[in-house]
Scaffold this motif. Structure first.
Motif, PDB file in Angstrom:
ATOM      1  N   PRO A  35      67.430 -20.327 -19.221  1.00  0.00           N
ATOM      2  CA  PRO A  35      67.830 -20.910 -17.933  1.00  0.00           C
ATOM      3  C   PRO A  35      67.254 -20.195 -16.711  1.00  0.00           C
ATOM      4  O   PRO A  35      67.152 -20.783 -15.635  1.00  0.00           O
ATOM      5  CB  PRO A  35      69.362 -20.792 -17.958  1.00  0.00           C
ATOM      6  N   SER A  36      66.852 -18.930 -16.876  1.00  0.00           N
ATOM      7  CA  SER A  36      66.373 -18.155 -15.736  1.00  0.00           C
ATOM      8  C   SER A  36      64.871 -18.293 -15.490  1.00  0.00           C
ATOM      9  O   SER A  36      64.335 -17.669 -14.571  1.00  0.00           O
ATOM     10  CB  SER A  36      66.698 -16.669 -15.940  1.00  0.00           C
ATOM     11  N   THR A  38      63.005 -20.925 -14.575  1.00  0.00           N
ATOM     12  CA  THR A  38      62.511 -21.885 -13.597  1.00  0.00           C
ATOM     13  C   THR A  38      62.498 -21.280 -12.198  1.00  0.00           C
ATOM     14  O   THR A  38      63.378 -20.499 -11.832  1.00  0.00           O
ATOM     15  CB  THR A  38      63.374 -23.154 -13.574  1.00  0.00           C
ATOM     16  N   GLU A  40      63.352 -22.612  -9.523  1.00  0.00           N
ATOM     17  CA  GLU A  40      64.579 -23.004  -8.819  1.00  0.00           C
ATOM     18  C   GLU A  40      65.670 -21.958  -9.033  1.00  0.00           C
ATOM     19  O   GLU A  40      66.477 -21.719  -8.125  1.00  0.00           O
ATOM     20  CB  GLU A  40      65.064 -24.368  -9.314  1.00  0.00           C
ATOM     21  N   TYR A  41      65.673 -21.336 -10.200  1.00  0.00           N
ATOM     22  CA  TYR A  41      66.676 -20.312 -10.488  1.00  0.00           C
ATOM     23  C   TYR A  41      66.317 -18.991  -9.823  1.00  0.00           C
ATOM     24  O   TYR A  41      67.106 -18.417  -9.079  1.00  0.00           O
ATOM     25  CB  TYR A  41      66.816 -20.105 -11.997  1.00  0.00           C
ATOM     26  N   TYR A  42      65.111 -18.484 -10.097  1.00  0.00           N
ATOM     27  CA  TYR A  42      64.842 -17.106  -9.691  1.00  0.00           C
ATOM     28  C   TYR A  42      64.522 -16.948  -8.200  1.00  0.00           C
ATOM     29  O   TYR A  42      64.699 -15.869  -7.642  1.00  0.00           O
ATOM     30  CB  TYR A  42      63.764 -16.457 -10.561  1.00  0.00           C
ATOM     31  N   GLN A  45      67.367 -15.670  -6.332  1.00  0.00           N
ATOM     32  CA  GLN A  45      67.764 -14.287  -6.601  1.00  0.00           C
ATOM     33  C   GLN A  45      67.037 -13.279  -5.716  1.00  0.00           C
ATOM     34  O   GLN A  45      67.329 -12.086  -5.759  1.00  0.00           O
ATOM     35  CB  GLN A  45      67.500 -13.946  -8.072  1.00  0.00           C
TER      36      GLN A  45
END
Length: 213
Positions: A35-36, A38, A40-42, A45
């Motif tokens: 899940p991490s 993409t 869009e995710y990272y 962060q």
């Protein structure tokens, strides 16, 4: 794979390939890691920038890739196998400079000895919150590595002919930051287990190589 074939035949083809990116990374990603991967995710962060060098050179005429094993220490990447590399410093003009500087600091190869071929797909590392940019580099002659005693426990050399051999891909049980004990995909390189971010970056290089062989 002969180094001369790699530089004369395969490198020009590699430069024309569309990088597989996420599709290659997931092949060697621990299940909890996916899940991490993409942007869009990272991006949310606010990760720190880092870079690594995928350095190919001749070793007894065979195209070979250098990896390093870290020392055992109290940290999330203790004793892991990785590419030479590290975090970007304010003195680095670009991430290419980061990869070259860290390669010199860790294994003693001077920047002027390396020709950068191209960047590969950046990869996010959740435990340390780094976005790692891999660079494919080439050295035209056999290197004499000078490992940094404080950082490098062992130099590991991986022939590209072995990297594209599916028999070195295994499922191993490891404790990870995602689970106390879980099965993860890994490369077995001369008895050294290569998993996590390094395995995912190797997977992209492997998939690109398979397309041009």
């Amino acid at each position: 794979m002969l180094f001369s074939d790699f530089t004369n035949i395969y490198l020009p083809k590699i430069k024309n390939q569309v990088l597989p990116g996420l599709n290659a990374h997931v092949l060697m990603a621990p299940e909890g890691r996916r899940p991490s991967l993409t942007p869009e995710y990272y991006t949310a962060q606010n990760p720190r920038a880092s870079a690594v060098m995928m350095l190919v050179y001749p070793r007894q005429e065979e195209a070979t890739l250098v990896l390093t094993q870290r020392h055992t220490y109290a940290g999330v990447h203790s004793a892991q196998v990785s590419f030479p590399g590290g975090k970007a410093e304010v003195t680095d003009a670009t991430l290419t400079h980061t990869a070259l500087r860290e390669t010199f600091e860790e294994v003693g190869i001077k920047p002027e000895e390396i020709t950068i071929v191209q960047g590969f797909t950046p990869l996010y590392i959740p435990p340390s919150n780094f976005l790692v940019s891999p660079f494919l580099g080439v050295m035209e002659y056999e290197p004499e590595f000078i490992p940094a005693e404080a950082e490098v426990a062992e130099i590991i050399e991986l022939p590209l002919s072995l990297l594209v051999d599916d028999s070195i891909v295994q499922s191993v049980s490891l404790e990870t930051s995602y689970a106390p004990l879980s099965k993860v995909p890994a490369f077995n390189v001369h008895g050294k287990i290569v998993w996590g971010a390094t395995a995912m970056m190797l997977s992209e290089l492997k998939e690109v190589l398979k397309k041009v062989l």
